[in-house]
Design an enzyme around this catalytic site. Structure first.
Site, short mmCIF file in Angstrom:
data_model
loop_
_atom_site.label_atom_id
_atom_site.label_comp_id
_atom_site.label_asym_id
_atom_site.label_seq_id
_atom_site.Cartn_x
_atom_site.Cartn_y
_atom_site.Cartn_z
N TYR A 1 4.46 -3.84 -8.70
CA TYR A 1 3.21 -4.40 -9.24
C TYR A 1 3.46 -5.03 -10.61
CZ TYR A 1 0.38 -2.32 -5.56
OH TYR A 1 -0.18 -2.02 -4.35
N GLU B 1 0.85 -1.20 0.00
CA GLU B 1 0.00 0.00 0.00
C GLU B 1 0.87 1.24 0.00
OE1 GLU B 1 -3.22 -0.26 -0.18
OE2 GLU B 1 -3.23 -2.44 0.06
#
Ligand code: NAG
Ligand code: NAG
Ligand code: NAG
Ligand code: NAG
Length: 354
Positions: free
Chosen positions: A160, A129
Site C-alpha cells: 500500500y 485484500e
C-alpha cells in the site's frame, strides 16, 4: 646479438602464451564454460532480446472501474520500458501475463479455462485484500503461475505504501507537526464490536481520551480533511481490520505518516512492521504488557517534547510513497519479469496463506 636475443624472447613468450591458452581451454572444458550454442538459437534469442515488449493483459477491471491504457502507459507514467498493458481479450494468444483480480472472480467472473493457453504464458492472481476477504480459493488449484499482492513473499509485491530514501541535499530538516489538540485519534467507519481493534480502543479510552471520527460516531471526515484532522493529534490509531501477514495499509503510510501523527499500530506482528518501517517511527500495541501501559506511555510521550519529536526523525531520511494506481502495480510486473521463476504453478493459494 640483440636481434637474436629478441627473437628468442619472442619465441619463449609465444610458447608461454600457447601454454596459457591450452590451460584456459582445459579449464573451460572442465567447468563447462564453453559457449553453449543451443542457448543462442534464434527463438531463444527473440525472447531474450531486451527491446521486446512484455504484454500484460488485464482480464477484467479491478472493482469494475476502467482506466485508460492509451499510449505507452508504463513508460509515460513510470519510466518502465518495454511494457504493454492491454485489456482487449482478443490479445490473449500473444499475452505474456494475464492478470486476474480476485474480487471479480469471487463475484462470479469466469476464468478462460477453455482457451488454449500459449506456451510460456503466465496467469497472475492479484489481490490487495487480507485472506479474510479473498473468498474460497480452493477452486483455483493448479491454475495460477504468479501472485501479485501486498505480501513481501509474493512474486510481485505491491504494498500500500513504502518509504524511499530521500536525497539529503537541499532538503530542509523536517518540521515536527505542532498545534496538537488531541492526544489520540481514531477514524473508524466499519466498526464491529467483535474486532480486536474495537476492544483495544475501548480499553485504551478508559486510560486516555480517544477522539473518534468516522461513520461510526456520525462524524465522517471528507477525504480532503482527513490529513489535516489527523495532524492535530499526537497519536493516530492505525488499526488494521484484520490481523494477517504483511497486511499494512494506507492507515500507516498515508493517514499516520503523511498526516503527521505518530502511528499506534495493530495488525501483523511487530517483525512485519520492522521489516518495512524505520525504528522509532511507530508504536506497536504488542510492545506493551497491557493496553493500560500503552495508554500511560502515550501520555508520557506527549508531555516529553524531545522524546516525542524523535518519532519524526525518520522524515529526514525517508519519504513516503503510496501505491494507488492499478497501472503502476501492473507495470511493476514488467520491471521484474526477467527474474520470475521459469516455471511455477500454485497448487493451492490457500495453502500459501492467501
Ligand atoms: C511496445 O509497447 C508500446 C506501448 O503499447 C508501444 O508504444 C511500442 O511501439 C511497442 N514496441 C514494440 C517494439 O512493439
Ligand atoms: C491551530 O489549530 C487551530 C484549530 O484547532 C487553527 O484555528 C489554527 O489556525 C492552527 N494554528 C496553526 C499555527 O496552524
Ligand atoms: C470514551 O471515553 C469518554 C470519556 O472518557 C466517554 O465519554 C466515552 O463514552 C468513551 N467511549 C466509549 C465508546 O466507551
Ligand atoms: C502455468 O500454469 C499452467 C497450469 O498449471 C502450467 O501448465 C504452465 O506450465 C505454467 N507456466 C509457467 C510459465 O510456469
Amino acid at each position: 646479438m640483440g636481434c637474436h636475443n629478441t627473437k628468442k624472447t619472442l619465441i619463449s613468450a609465444l610458447k608461454k602464451c600457447l601454454l596459457f591458452f591450452l590451460c584456459v581451454l582445459l579449464l573451460c572444458l572442465l567447468n563447462g564454460w564453453l559457449p553453449d550454442f543451443q542457448a543462442i538459437n534464434p527463438s531463444t534469442f527473440g525472447n531474450w532480446s531486451s527491446s521486446r515488449n512484455v504484454t500484460i493483459l488485464l482480464w477484467h477491471w479491478p472493482f469494475g472501474r476502467p482506466f485508460s491504457l492509451r499510449g505507452d502507459v508504463c513508460w509515460d507514467l513510470y519510466r518502465i520500458p518495454h511494457c504493454r498493458l492491454v485489456d482487449q481479450r482478443s490479445l490473449f494468444p500473444s499475452a505474456d501475463v494475464v492478470v486476474f483480480h480476485n474480487r471479480e472472480l469471487t463475484q462470479g467472473q469466469k476464468l478462460p479455462l477453455d482457451l488454449p493457453r500459449p506456451q510460456g504464458q503466465r496467469w497472475a492472481w492479484m489481490s490487495l485484500e487480507s485472506p479474510l476477504y479473498n473468498g474460497n480459493l480452493h477452486k483455483y488449484r493448479n491454475i495460477f503461475n504468479m501472485t501479485i499482492t501486498y505480501r513481501r513473499d509474493a512474486d510481485i509485491t505491491i504494498p500500500y505504501g513504502e518509504l524511499l530514501p530521500k536525497e539529503t541535499e537541499g532538503h530542509p530538516v523536517e518540521e515536527v507537526p505542532q498545534n496538537k489538540s488531541f492526544l489520540v485519534c481514531w477514524v473508524i467507519s466499519n466498526y464491529r464490536r467483535q474486532h480486536k481493534r474495537s476492544q483495544v480502543y475501548k480499553e485504551l479510552n478508559v486510560t486516555v481520551p480517544v477522539k473518534v471520527y468516522g461513520r461510526w460516531t456520525k462524524t465522517p471526515v471528507p477525504s480532503s480533511a482527513l490529513l489535516p484532522t489527523i495532524s492535530r493529534c499526537y497519536f493516530y490509531l492505525a488499526f488494521e481490520n484484520s490481523v494477517s501477514k504483511d497486511y499494512i495499509t494506507e492507515k500507516l503510510w498515508r493517514n499516520a505518516y503523511q498526516g503527521g501523527a505518530v502511528p499506534v499500530v495493530m495488525g501483523p506482528p511487530l517483525g512485519d512492521y520492522k521489516a518495512v518501517a524505520p525504528p522509532n517511527s511507530f508504536i506497536h500495541v504488542d510492545e506493551f504488557e497491557s493496553v493500560k501501559d500503552l495508554g500511560k506511555y502515550l501520555q508520557q510521550l506527549a508531555e516529553d517534547k524531545k522524546r516525542y519529536n524523535e518519532y519524526f526523525a525518520w522524515k529526514n531520511q525517508w519519504k513516503v510513497k503510496l501505491y494507488t494506481d492499478w497501472r503502476e502495480r501492473m507495470c511493476k510486473i514488467c520491471s521484474q519479469y526477467n527474474s520470475l521463476p521459469q516455471h511455477r504453478v500454485y497448487s493451492d493459494l490457500k495453502a500459501y496463506g492467501y
